[in-house]
Design an enzyme around this catalytic site. Structure first.
Site, PDB file in Angstrom:
ATOM      1  N   HIS A 196      -0.819  50.566 -28.302  1.00  0.00           N
ATOM      2  CA  HIS A 196      -1.769  49.469 -28.458  1.00  0.00           C
ATOM      3  C   HIS A 196      -2.019  49.109 -29.913  1.00  0.00           C
ATOM      4  O   HIS A 196      -2.125  47.947 -30.269  1.00  0.00           O
ATOM      5  CB  HIS A 196      -3.092  49.836 -27.787  1.00  0.00           C
ATOM      6  CG  HIS A 196      -3.108  49.443 -26.352  1.00  0.00           C
ATOM      7  ND1 HIS A 196      -3.072  50.346 -25.336  1.00  0.00           N
ATOM      8  CD2 HIS A 196      -3.133  48.224 -25.789  1.00  0.00           C
ATOM      9  CE1 HIS A 196      -3.084  49.703 -24.197  1.00  0.00           C
ATOM     10  NE2 HIS A 196      -3.120  48.408 -24.435  1.00  0.00           N
ATOM     11  N   GLU A 437      20.092  49.773 -18.548  1.00  0.00           N
ATOM     12  CA  GLU A 437      19.678  50.685 -19.614  1.00  0.00           C
ATOM     13  C   GLU A 437      19.998  52.134 -19.289  1.00  0.00           C
ATOM     14  O   GLU A 437      19.675  53.044 -20.041  1.00  0.00           O
ATOM     15  CB  GLU A 437      18.202  50.509 -19.957  1.00  0.00           C
ATOM     16  CG  GLU A 437      17.255  50.550 -18.800  1.00  0.00           C
ATOM     17  CD  GLU A 437      15.803  50.267 -19.210  1.00  0.00           C
ATOM     18  OE1 GLU A 437      15.500  50.269 -20.403  1.00  0.00           O
ATOM     19  OE2 GLU A 437      14.990  50.065 -18.296  1.00  0.00           O
ATOM     20  N   ASP A 461      17.176  52.189 -24.502  1.00  0.00           N
ATOM     21  CA  ASP A 461      17.410  53.302 -23.579  1.00  0.00           C
ATOM     22  C   ASP A 461      18.896  53.521 -23.326  1.00  0.00           C
ATOM     23  O   ASP A 461      19.340  54.658 -23.188  1.00  0.00           O
ATOM     24  CB  ASP A 461      16.681  53.049 -22.248  1.00  0.00           C
ATOM     25  CG  ASP A 461      15.216  53.437 -22.349  1.00  0.00           C
ATOM     26  OD1 ASP A 461      14.936  54.499 -22.942  1.00  0.00           O
ATOM     27  OD2 ASP A 461      14.351  52.675 -21.880  1.00  0.00           O
ATOM     28  N   ARG A 471      15.353  58.563 -28.500  1.00  0.00           N
ATOM     29  CA  ARG A 471      15.048  57.400 -29.349  1.00  0.00           C
ATOM     30  C   ARG A 471      13.800  57.601 -30.210  1.00  0.00           C
ATOM     31  O   ARG A 471      13.536  56.841 -31.118  1.00  0.00           O
ATOM     32  CB  ARG A 471      14.913  56.133 -28.484  1.00  0.00           C
ATOM     33  CG  ARG A 471      13.797  56.201 -27.483  1.00  0.00           C
ATOM     34  CD  ARG A 471      13.855  55.088 -26.459  1.00  0.00           C
ATOM     35  NE  ARG A 471      13.023  53.952 -26.806  1.00  0.00           N
ATOM     36  CZ  ARG A 471      12.755  52.945 -25.981  1.00  0.00           C
ATOM     37  NH1 ARG A 471      13.310  52.922 -24.766  1.00  0.00           N
ATOM     38  NH2 ARG A 471      11.990  51.962 -26.342  1.00  0.00           N
ATOM     39  N   CYS A 508      17.680  42.624 -24.443  1.00  0.00           N
ATOM     40  CA  CYS A 508      16.308  42.647 -24.952  1.00  0.00           C
ATOM     41  C   CYS A 508      16.007  43.905 -25.739  1.00  0.00           C
ATOM     42  O   CYS A 508      14.889  44.106 -26.193  1.00  0.00           O
ATOM     43  CB  CYS A 508      15.311  42.466 -23.812  1.00  0.00           C
ATOM     44  SG  CYS A 508      15.461  43.744 -22.557  1.00  0.00           S
TER      45      CYS A 508
HETATM   46  C1  PEP Z   1      15.208  49.009 -23.862  1.00  0.00           C
HETATM   47  O1  PEP Z   1      15.236  50.142 -23.364  1.00  0.00           O
HETATM   48  O2  PEP Z   1      16.093  48.576 -24.632  1.00  0.00           O
HETATM   49  C2  PEP Z   1      14.074  48.114 -23.575  1.00  0.00           C
HETATM   50  C3  PEP Z   1      14.077  46.862 -23.979  1.00  0.00           C
HETATM   51  O3  PEP Z   1      13.009  48.638 -22.940  1.00  0.00           O
HETATM   52  P1  PEP Z   1      11.875  49.535 -23.641  1.00  0.00           P
HETATM   53  O4  PEP Z   1      12.119  49.500 -25.125  1.00  0.00           O
HETATM   54  O5  PEP Z   1      10.571  48.951 -23.239  1.00  0.00           O
HETATM   55  O6  PEP Z   1      12.142  50.879 -23.028  1.00  0.00           O
HETATM   56 MG    MG Z   2      13.888  50.684 -21.747  1.00  0.00          MG
END
Ligand code: PEP
Ligand code: MG
Length: 595
Positions: A196, A437, A461, A471, A508
């Site tokens: 947040h 992912e 991911d 990560r 994304c």
């Molecule tokens: C990803 O895993 O690349 C993704 C966009 O989702 P998040 O970063 O929310 O896990």
């Molecule tokens: Mg993800």
């Protein structure tokens, strides 16, 4: 303060921007101990304060002992005597004085460090009696501290200085309530990009670095720091030169962004007329206007996790009104909303779960939604009901096998039936897609492509799971490589399989917003890139200055390579040749890298 060496802390780039300021310490864990670094000429004053506080504490304890001696009982007196001995202990006195000297810190900070050290020694002893002595040390430390804090310190914070809040954690309310005139940046020890604090910081446009482990024990109030919210770095006691460079970089990037903002009405097409969809990753409804300001053509990823951070899951009505607000603002642009993706590193306060040994591989994301069907159905109904207001694309996260996708689709069917039973409207043409992912999903993307309307590749991911690199773990961050041979092969496979059956592929994950990877992604045939807001004007500009043909040629070349390092070198060289003013050591691409 020549003796204070620059120290660089690595954290998570939570909110872009660079600022230079003085630390405003907010440590709410315990009672507030003032912590400041001191200059050479302030050290004698701090030593004096410490000795005075020590003498006063000894006098107080002796007075208490005197009173006790008139009463019955040996035990209390023995305790006070033990405390007096600790108070005169060499380790505590000499240790604190040495710390004031060698670390150039104020007396309170030095005392706290030494008390903690002695406490740890008692902790390590395998004997209950000695373990108990730990509290005696704490008691003694607290008494000296109280006396110290009753004495004015000579160290003052510079007046009218710009502050950088450094805290263990900040609540969203704390962050939102910060005085923007006095606070230029935020650094916290805990949190992630998606916490947040980070989100509020982004919407307030305050540079922020979070997840900076151990910084609270190293900084003092008034210390000078540079916060680099692009790279996720904090420089403590920076040199004048580093400050000048940071301010230059910050100014350069601001000017460049302002220049690029003038191109926002131009279409996102390459020089050889290839259209790419440019979308924004958004985490809060309040961020949507900013996304449009930065030139987003749609929302490529709306992470719904933040609607779920309260003690109870949000109601259907509340969610529906949030989703509707997004559609109202974006008009007829497409909006991809991802169903709940909590668990793992993203905490979920209302679903009591067993602690897991491997949360990233555990009961998270779509697995959790399928397990908590009422919550999942509520979200799906809210999404469907809001869909009449715009162009909704529902995105299921972390699908790893066909069963999961079928179950998720089944739940969607049930949510539709529930709405129909009540005569509530929804858009019958709502598109349904899945995140790619998990490596398993990428490997069987030919199968999945027949089951969904679109794919969205989550490289954060996908890379984590393919390369077995956490990560969040700084220690192995050097292995997190979007240009790894295996990652490029997986992305190619996903795009090829999708295009064979005519469905589009978006990306994304963070890779999509880093300018370095743009030509590889174009060359692989990606249809849509979705990214953080500040990266949007850069992506638009670079796409418009690119030729698909050249990107394809370079990509064909790197796909032949066996060595990921060769790929990295080739991609860097190619991008630096095409965009010499971007890919230099001071160019915006380097500064933006990793956004
Ligand atoms: C990803 O895993 O690349 C993704 C966009 O989702 P998040 O970063 O929310 O896990
Ligand atoms: Mg993800």
């Amino acid at each position: 303060m020549a003796r204070l060496r620059t120290k660089i802390f690595k954290g998570i780039d939570a909110s872009p921007g660079i600022c230079v300021g003085r630390v405003l310490l907010t440590d709410r864990r315990r009672y507030h101990v003032p912590k400041t670094h001191v200059s050479d000429d302030q050290i004698p004053g701090e030593l004096e304060r410490f000795r005075e506080a020590l003498e006063q504490s000894i006098a107080e304890l002796e007075a208490i002992r005197g009173k006790l001696s008139t009463k019955k009982g040996r035990e209390p007196k023995a305790i006070i005597e033990a405390h007096l001995l600790i108070m005169q202990d060499e380790m505590l006195i000499a240790g604190t004085e040495k710390t004031i000297h060698s670390e150039a810190v104020n007396a309170e900070w030095a005392l706290q460090k030494n008390v903690n050290q002695i406490r740890k020694i008692f902790d390590a002893v395998e004997d209950d009696y000695f373990k108990e002595r730990r509290s005696d040390v704490e008691f003694v430390g607290r008494r000296i501290m109280n006396n110290l804090m009753g004495h004015e310190t000579s160290v003052k914070l510079p007046e009218h200085s710009i502050g950088v809040v450094v805290a263990r954690d900040l609540s969203p309310a704390d962050t939102a309530g910060l005085n923007r005139d006095r606070v230029a940046g935020i650094v916290t020890e805990v949190g992630g990009k998606a916490s947040h604090t980070s989100i509020v910081a982004r919407s307030l446009k305050l540079p922020a670095v979070v997840g900076v482990e151990g910084i609270l024990s190293r900084v003092g109030s008034g210390d000078r720091v540079i916060v680099d919210g692009y790279r996720g770095e904090v420089f403590l006691h920076p040199s004048e030169r580093a400050v000048r460079e940071a301010l230059d970089r910050s100014r350069g990037l601001r000017d460049r962004t302002a220049e690029l903002m003038a191109e926002l009405d131009k279409p996102v097409v390459t020089l050889d007329n290839h259209r790419v969809m440019l979308s924004a990753n958004v985490e809060m409804v309040e961020e949507v206007p900013a996304a449009l300001n930065y030139g987003a053509e749609g929302v490529g990823l709306f992470r719904t996790e933040f609607l779920f951070m309260g003690r109870r899951p949000p109601s259907e009505g509340f969610q529906r009104s949030c989703y509707k607000k997004i559609f109202k603002q974006v008009g007829d642009r497409p909006v991809t909303i991802r169903t709940l993706d909590i668990g793992g590193d993203k905490r979920h306060p209302f679903l009591r779960a067993e602690p897991e040994a491997n949360p990233a591989l555990g009961l998270r994301s779509i697995r959790l939604s399928l397990r908590s069907r009422p919550i999942f159905l509520t979200q799906l109904r809210a999404l469907l009901r809001a869909s009449v207001e715009g162009r909704l694309r529902i995105l299921f996260p972390m699908i790893s096998c066909l069963r999961e996708l079928k179950d998720a689709r089944e739940a969607l069917k049930e949510a539709k039936a529930q709405l129909e039973a009540k005569g509530q409207a929804y858009d019958k043409k709502v598109e349904v897609g899945m995140m790619i992912e998990v490596p398993a999903a990428a490997l069987m993307s030919d199968v999945f492509a027949k089951e969904v309307d679109f794919f969205s590749i989550g490289t954060n991911d996908l890379i984590q799971y393919t390369l077995a690199v956490d990560r969040q773990n700084e220690q192995v961050a050097y292995l997190f490589n979007p240009l790894h041979v295996s990652i490029l092969r997986l992305i190619k496979r996903v795009i090829d399989n999708a295009h064979k059956v005519g469905i589009p592929v978006a990306m994304c994950g963070e890779m999509a917003g880093d300018p370095l990877y743009l030509h590889v992604l174009l060359g692989l045939g990606l249809d849509e890139v979705s990214m953080n807001l500040p990266a949007l004007p850069y992506a638009r500009h670079l796409i418009r200055a690119s030729r698909l043909k050249e990107a394809r040629r370079m990509t064909r070349e790197v796909l032949q390579m066996d060595d990921s390092e060769d790929i990295g070198r080739t991609v860097r060289r190619h991008m630096a040749e095409k965009f010499p003013d971007f890919f230099t050591s001071k160019g915006p691409a380097e500064i933006l890298g990793g956004l």
